[in-house]
Design a protein around this motif. Structure first.
Motif, mmCIF file in Angstrom:
data_model
loop_
_atom_site.group_PDB
_atom_site.id
_atom_site.type_symbol
_atom_site.label_atom_id
_atom_site.label_comp_id
_atom_site.label_asym_id
_atom_site.label_seq_id
_atom_site.Cartn_x
_atom_site.Cartn_y
_atom_site.Cartn_z
ATOM 1 N N ASN A 1 0.856 -1.180 0.000
ATOM 2 C CA ASN A 1 0.000 0.000 0.000
ATOM 3 C C ASN A 1 0.894 1.233 0.000
ATOM 4 N N ARG A 2 0.632 2.157 -0.927
ATOM 5 C CA ARG A 2 1.462 3.346 -1.019
ATOM 6 C C ARG A 2 0.650 4.526 -1.536
ATOM 7 N N LEU A 3 0.879 5.687 -0.954
ATOM 8 C CA LEU A 3 0.350 6.927 -1.496
ATOM 9 C C LEU A 3 1.260 7.308 -2.653
ATOM 10 N N HIS B 1 -8.916 -21.953 -13.875
ATOM 11 C CA HIS B 1 -9.443 -22.494 -12.621
ATOM 12 C C HIS B 1 -10.317 -21.525 -11.828
ATOM 13 N N SER B 2 -10.433 -20.314 -12.257
ATOM 14 C CA SER B 2 -11.275 -19.312 -11.605
ATOM 15 C C SER B 2 -10.918 -19.066 -10.143
ATOM 16 N N TYR B 3 -9.636 -19.024 -9.847
ATOM 17 C CA TYR B 3 -9.197 -18.643 -8.509
ATOM 18 C C TYR B 3 -8.392 -17.352 -8.621
ATOM 19 N N PRO B 4 -8.278 -16.590 -7.537
ATOM 20 C CA PRO B 4 -7.605 -15.290 -7.598
ATOM 21 C C PRO B 4 -6.086 -15.437 -7.643
ATOM 22 N N LEU B 5 -5.456 -14.750 -8.598
ATOM 23 C CA LEU B 5 -3.998 -14.717 -8.668
ATOM 24 C C LEU B 5 -3.446 -13.543 -7.854
ATOM 25 N N PHE B 6 -4.117 -12.376 -7.952
ATOM 26 C CA PHE B 6 -3.758 -11.201 -7.161
ATOM 27 C C PHE B 6 -4.828 -10.135 -7.341
ATOM 28 N N ARG B 7 -4.746 -9.108 -6.515
ATOM 29 C CA ARG B 7 -5.602 -7.930 -6.675
ATOM 30 C C ARG B 7 -4.704 -6.704 -6.693
ATOM 31 N N ALA B 8 -4.980 -5.794 -7.589
ATOM 32 C CA ALA B 8 -4.237 -4.536 -7.675
ATOM 33 C C ALA B 8 -5.239 -3.419 -7.917
ATOM 34 N N SER B 9 -5.269 -2.462 -7.011
ATOM 35 C CA SER B 9 -6.189 -1.341 -7.194
ATOM 36 C C SER B 9 -5.417 -0.028 -7.094
ATOM 37 N N ILE B 10 -5.912 0.933 -7.830
ATOM 38 C CA ILE B 10 -5.367 2.283 -7.790
ATOM 39 C C ILE B 10 -6.550 3.232 -7.849
ATOM 40 N N LYS B 11 -6.550 4.162 -6.927
ATOM 41 C CA LYS B 11 -7.671 5.091 -6.858
ATOM 42 C C LYS B 11 -7.150 6.497 -6.571
ATOM 43 N N PRO B 12 -7.625 7.483 -7.320
ATOM 44 C CA PRO B 12 -7.289 8.864 -6.978
ATOM 45 C C PRO B 12 -7.865 9.183 -5.594
ATOM 46 N N THR B 13 -7.112 9.945 -4.800
ATOM 47 C CA THR B 13 -7.593 10.294 -3.462
ATOM 48 C C THR B 13 -8.482 11.530 -3.471
ATOM 49 N N GLY B 14 -8.508 12.245 -4.601
ATOM 50 C CA GLY B 14 -9.290 13.475 -4.672
ATOM 51 C C GLY B 14 -8.512 14.689 -4.195
ATOM 52 N N THR B 15 -7.241 14.492 -3.884
ATOM 53 C CA THR B 15 -6.397 15.593 -3.421
ATOM 54 C C THR B 15 -5.178 15.700 -4.332
ATOM 55 N N THR B 16 -4.384 16.722 -4.074
ATOM 56 C CA THR B 16 -3.128 16.874 -4.798
ATOM 57 C C THR B 16 -1.981 16.877 -3.796
ATOM 58 N N CYS B 17 -0.812 16.551 -4.279
ATOM 59 C CA CYS B 17 0.387 16.555 -3.447
ATOM 60 C C CYS B 17 0.970 17.961 -3.402
ATOM 61 N N THR B 18 2.006 18.137 -2.617
ATOM 62 C CA THR B 18 2.616 19.444 -2.417
ATOM 63 C C THR B 18 2.965 20.148 -3.718
ATOM 64 N N GLY B 19 3.531 19.449 -4.676
ATOM 65 C CA GLY B 19 3.933 20.067 -5.939
ATOM 66 C C GLY B 19 2.809 20.220 -6.935
ATOM 67 N N GLY B 20 1.574 19.871 -6.549
ATOM 68 C CA GLY B 20 0.439 19.976 -7.449
ATOM 69 C C GLY B 20 0.136 18.696 -8.195
ATOM 70 N N ASP B 21 0.945 17.648 -7.958
ATOM 71 C CA ASP B 21 0.718 16.377 -8.625
ATOM 72 C C ASP B 21 -0.519 15.682 -8.047
ATOM 73 N N VAL B 22 -1.173 14.873 -8.872
ATOM 74 C CA VAL B 22 -2.353 14.125 -8.455
ATOM 75 C C VAL B 22 -1.951 13.087 -7.414
ATOM 76 N N ALA B 23 -2.723 12.976 -6.346
ATOM 77 C CA ALA B 23 -2.474 11.955 -5.315
ATOM 78 C C ALA B 23 -3.367 10.752 -5.578
ATOM 79 N N ALA B 24 -2.784 9.579 -5.511
ATOM 80 C CA ALA B 24 -3.526 8.333 -5.708
ATOM 81 C C ALA B 24 -3.047 7.326 -4.669
ATOM 82 N N SER B 25 -3.852 6.331 -4.448
ATOM 83 C CA SER B 25 -3.513 5.254 -3.525
ATOM 84 C C SER B 25 -3.382 3.972 -4.326
#
Length: 163
Positions: A70-72, A110-134
């Motif tokens: 998990n990373r911002l 086989h219909s079993y999970p290999l992994f999950r990967a999600s990325i979502k914008p947080t709705g905010t921006t970082c200090t330099g104006g870049d888009v923040a996502a999780s």
């Protein structure tokens, strides 16, 4: 804190805050999804002040059989995009013989999970104006067919197909 402690803390702080050059990852079957995601985030992050690198983003949970990342992400859109990351994840899934279904990579045969990967914008921006996502990934430590992993995946929203 002695002189050695202050010096060590200063070195850690400087290394976390200085600009580092990373390259975008290529699909590598020997690397886990967490490591590939971390490499992508590092290669496309914006700004020079990255205090998030001081905290572990990748954590092993051996009892439940999974790795959690998990990373911002302060996304420099000149270096990458959310859509490009999702495409990269889909290519990894395909290389593992799976198919993406929302955030889940599911085994084609086989219909079993290999992994999950999600990325979502947080709705905010970082200090330099870049888009923040999780960015968050979960994956099995050893086998995607292990009962611990499959139970955890179901707790995290994976729904096995009805037969």
């Amino acid at each position: 804190m002695g002189k050695a402690g202050v010096a060590l803390f200063s070195c850690v702080l400087v290394s976390a805050c200085t600009s580092q050059h990373y390259s975008k990852p290529v699909i590598d079957e020997s690397k886990d999804i967490a490591s590939l995601s971390a490499q992508y985030v590092n290669a496309t992050r914006g700004g020079g002040w990255d205090f998030t690198s001081l905290f572990p983003g990748k954590v092993y949970h051996p009892r439940d059989g999974y790795i959690h990342y998990n990373r911002l992400w302060c996304l420099d859109q000149g270096k990458g995009s959310i859509e490009e990351f999702q495409s990269f994840i889909a290519d990894i899934c395909d290389s593992k013989g799976g198919e993406m279904d929302l955030d889940w990579c599911i085994s084609g045969s086989h219909s079993y999970p290999l992994f999950r990967a999600s990325i979502k914008p947080t709705g905010t921006t970082c200090t330099g104006g870049d888009v923040a996502a999780s960015v968050e990934t979960i994956e099995p430590i050893s086998s995607s067919t292990s009962s611990e992993w499959r139970l955890y995946a179901e707790k995290k929203g994976f729904e096995p197909p009805q037969r």
